[in-house]
Design a protein around this motif. Sequence first.
Motif, PDB file in Angstrom:
ATOM      1  N   ALA A   1      52.411  40.426  43.567  1.00 60.04           N
ATOM      2  CA  ALA A   1      51.712  40.046  44.796  1.00 60.04           C
ATOM      3  C   ALA A   1      50.351  40.715  44.917  1.00 60.04           C
ATOM      4  O   ALA A   1      49.440  40.188  45.560  1.00 60.04           O
ATOM      5  CB  ALA A   1      52.565  40.404  46.010  1.00 60.04           C
ATOM      6  N   GLY A   2      50.207  41.891  44.308  1.00 58.51           N
ATOM      7  CA  GLY A   2      48.938  42.603  44.392  1.00 58.51           C
ATOM      8  C   GLY A   2      49.019  43.921  43.664  1.00 58.51           C
ATOM      9  O   GLY A   2      50.074  44.304  43.145  1.00 58.51           O
ATOM     10  N   GLY A   3      47.900  44.623  43.618  1.00 62.04           N
ATOM     11  CA  GLY A   3      47.885  45.903  42.926  1.00 62.04           C
ATOM     12  C   GLY A   3      46.499  46.508  42.904  1.00 62.04           C
ATOM     13  O   GLY A   3      45.594  46.058  43.612  1.00 62.04           O
ATOM     14  N   ALA A   4      46.331  47.526  42.069  1.00 69.54           N
ATOM     15  CA  ALA A   4      45.051  48.227  41.953  1.00 69.54           C
ATOM     16  C   ALA A   4      45.116  49.149  40.747  1.00 69.54           C
ATOM     17  O   ALA A   4      46.165  49.289  40.104  1.00 69.54           O
ATOM     18  CB  ALA A   4      44.745  49.019  43.223  1.00 69.54           C
ATOM     19  N   LEU A   5      44.004  49.807  40.459  1.00 69.10           N
ATOM     20  CA  LEU A   5      43.941  50.736  39.337  1.00 69.10           C
ATOM     21  C   LEU A   5      43.073  51.926  39.698  1.00 69.10           C
ATOM     22  O   LEU A   5      42.262  51.864  40.625  1.00 69.10           O
ATOM     23  CB  LEU A   5      43.380  50.055  38.092  1.00 69.10           C
ATOM     24  CG  LEU A   5      41.935  49.548  38.180  1.00 69.10           C
ATOM     25  CD1 LEU A   5      41.245  49.678  36.823  1.00 69.10           C
ATOM     26  CD2 LEU A   5      41.920  48.076  38.609  1.00 69.10           C
TER      27      LEU A   5
ATOM     28  N   ALA B   1      39.891  51.480  42.186  1.00 67.27           N
ATOM     29  CA  ALA B   1      39.170  50.207  42.260  1.00 67.27           C
ATOM     30  C   ALA B   1      40.137  49.036  42.125  1.00 67.27           C
ATOM     31  O   ALA B   1      41.318  49.202  41.828  1.00 67.27           O
ATOM     32  CB  ALA B   1      38.112  50.142  41.155  1.00 67.27           C
ATOM     33  N   GLY B   2      39.582  47.841  42.330  1.00 68.96           N
ATOM     34  CA  GLY B   2      40.353  46.627  42.093  1.00 68.96           C
ATOM     35  C   GLY B   2      41.532  46.440  43.016  1.00 68.96           C
ATOM     36  O   GLY B   2      42.528  45.823  42.631  1.00 68.96           O
ATOM     37  N   VAL B   3      41.445  46.954  44.243  1.00 68.25           N
ATOM     38  CA  VAL B   3      42.551  46.782  45.185  1.00 68.25           C
ATOM     39  C   VAL B   3      42.553  45.329  45.654  1.00 68.25           C
ATOM     40  O   VAL B   3      41.603  44.871  46.292  1.00 68.25           O
ATOM     41  CB  VAL B   3      42.407  47.725  46.395  1.00 68.25           C
ATOM     42  CG1 VAL B   3      43.603  47.565  47.331  1.00 68.25           C
ATOM     43  CG2 VAL B   3      42.258  49.170  45.941  1.00 68.25           C
ATOM     44  N   GLY B   4      43.604  44.602  45.314  1.00 73.72           N
ATOM     45  CA  GLY B   4      43.637  43.184  45.671  1.00 73.72           C
ATOM     46  C   GLY B   4      45.044  42.685  45.930  1.00 73.72           C
ATOM     47  O   GLY B   4      46.002  43.135  45.297  1.00 73.72           O
ATOM     48  N   THR B   5      45.150  41.741  46.869  1.00 71.46           N
ATOM     49  CA  THR B   5      46.430  41.124  47.216  1.00 71.46           C
ATOM     50  C   THR B   5      46.256  39.612  47.250  1.00 71.46           C
ATOM     51  O   THR B   5      45.267  39.113  47.813  1.00 71.46           O
ATOM     52  CB  THR B   5      46.918  41.595  48.600  1.00 71.46           C
ATOM     53  OG1 THR B   5      46.993  43.021  48.621  1.00 71.46           O
ATOM     54  CG2 THR B   5      48.288  41.013  48.921  1.00 71.46           C
ATOM     55  N   ARG B   6      47.177  38.899  46.647  1.00 76.25           N
ATOM     56  CA  ARG B   6      47.120  37.440  46.720  1.00 76.25           C
ATOM     57  C   ARG B   6      47.140  37.003  48.185  1.00 76.25           C
ATOM     58  O   ARG B   6      47.869  37.567  49.003  1.00 76.25           O
ATOM     59  CB  ARG B   6      48.303  36.834  45.970  1.00 76.25           C
ATOM     60  CG  ARG B   6      48.125  36.828  44.463  1.00 76.25           C
ATOM     61  CD  ARG B   6      49.259  36.105  43.776  1.00 76.25           C
ATOM     62  NE  ARG B   6      48.846  35.575  42.492  1.00 76.25           N
ATOM     63  CZ  ARG B   6      49.461  35.827  41.338  1.00 76.25           C
ATOM     64  NH1 ARG B   6      50.530  36.618  41.310  1.00 76.25           N
ATOM     65  NH2 ARG B   6      49.018  35.298  40.211  1.00 76.25           N
ATOM     66  N   PRO B   7      46.343  35.983  48.543  1.00 77.24           N
ATOM     67  CA  PRO B   7      46.243  35.573  49.951  1.00 77.24           C
ATOM     68  C   PRO B   7      47.585  35.323  50.629  1.00 77.24           C
ATOM     69  O   PRO B   7      47.766  35.672  51.802  1.00 77.24           O
ATOM     70  CB  PRO B   7      45.396  34.292  49.876  1.00 77.24           C
ATOM     71  CG  PRO B   7      44.535  34.500  48.672  1.00 77.24           C
ATOM     72  CD  PRO B   7      45.405  35.227  47.682  1.00 77.24           C
ATOM     73  N   ALA B   8      48.539  34.748  49.911  1.00 81.76           N
ATOM     74  CA  ALA B   8      49.832  34.421  50.519  1.00 81.76           C
ATOM     75  C   ALA B   8      50.640  35.655  50.896  1.00 81.76           C
ATOM     76  O   ALA B   8      51.610  35.554  51.660  1.00 81.76           O
ATOM     77  CB  ALA B   8      50.649  33.544  49.570  1.00 81.76           C
ATOM     78  N   HIS B   9      50.253  36.821  50.375  1.00 84.02           N
ATOM     79  CA  HIS B   9      51.041  38.032  50.607  1.00 84.02           C
ATOM     80  C   HIS B   9      50.290  39.088  51.416  1.00 84.02           C
ATOM     81  O   HIS B   9      50.755  40.226  51.519  1.00 84.02           O
ATOM     82  CB  HIS B   9      51.480  38.622  49.267  1.00 84.02           C
ATOM     83  CG  HIS B   9      52.304  37.686  48.448  1.00 84.02           C
ATOM     84  ND1 HIS B   9      53.606  37.358  48.766  1.00 84.02           N
ATOM     85  CD2 HIS B   9      51.997  36.964  47.332  1.00 84.02           C
ATOM     86  CE1 HIS B   9      54.075  36.500  47.874  1.00 84.02           C
ATOM     87  NE2 HIS B   9      53.119  36.241  47.001  1.00 84.02           N
ATOM     88  N   ARG B  10      49.175  38.719  51.998  1.00 85.03           N
ATOM     89  CA  ARG B  10      48.415  39.685  52.779  1.00 85.03           C
ATOM     90  C   ARG B  10      49.104  39.973  54.111  1.00 85.03           C
ATOM     91  O   ARG B  10      49.875  39.168  54.612  1.00 85.03           O
ATOM     92  CB  ARG B  10      46.986  39.177  52.988  1.00 85.03           C
ATOM     93  CG  ARG B  10      46.186  39.219  51.689  1.00 85.03           C
ATOM     94  CD  ARG B  10      44.818  38.605  51.774  1.00 85.03           C
ATOM     95  NE  ARG B  10      44.175  38.648  50.453  1.00 85.03           N
ATOM     96  CZ  ARG B  10      43.131  37.926  50.100  1.00 85.03           C
ATOM     97  NH1 ARG B  10      42.576  37.091  50.975  1.00 85.03           N
ATOM     98  NH2 ARG B  10      42.623  38.031  48.882  1.00 85.03           N
TER      99      ARG B  10
END
Length: 250
Positions: free
Chosen positions: A169-173, A185-194
């Motif tokens: 659903a999302g993640g980061a590094l 960086a790269g903190v992101g979540t798929r729109p459907a799971h925000r």
Amino acid sequence: MDHDVQRFTVTHLRRRPAPVETGGFVLGFDPDTTSPFINYATPLPGAAPTAADVAALVAAFRERDLTPRLEFTPDAAPEAAAALTAAGFTTEAEHTYLVCTPDTLAVPEAGPAVEAPTTDADYLSLDAALAEAFGGEFPQSDEGAARLRRTAETGGAVRLVRAADGTVAGGALCSAPAAGTAELAGVGTRPAHRGRGIAAAVTAELARTMLHERGAGSVWLEYGGQDSRRVYERVGFRPRGTRRYARLDV
């Protein structure tokens, strides 16, 4: 803190597959991608480059068919900032960066389960999730998944959260620490799971890992809007300084 972040950036670019150093600048090149967000340069702290030094920097980018681009903290290299402006570089953006320390870290008491990817499929799925989260700005690719794995295997950390069906659903590094700090960086979540607390959970877990397991004295990041800033501040990040993105388009 500006100097710590700038020293980190120098070390981070030296870790690229094909780094180049010239005239007080470190250029981080990765032959697997033409992305300007991966192929960029930064000045050494306190560098005072000449016009010839900047010309050599530009030439190194041009011979690789890349746009000359830098990321740096201007207060840590004011003479370099002036030399770049004199050479025609323009400011693409200036971002406030936030810093978390052991004293400010606040791990949420409840939230989704966070885990580290372990298989090639995990890294590919996370790369796909981040590509979707950022609206295709960073397209999904085998090379992107390989960069995530390389981060995890060279002293950094990568974390993800799964959806109920097992997909990512999302993640980061977070890059390996250098100069006492590490970049998240790269903190992101798929729109459907925000709205599930995924960003806060992975951010807090990565910061905890760097601060308490990898020896970093601080973790820093940049944010893309006030909503994300509020998420980061809830887990202990505080504004500390400014980074500049500069480029030469002619």
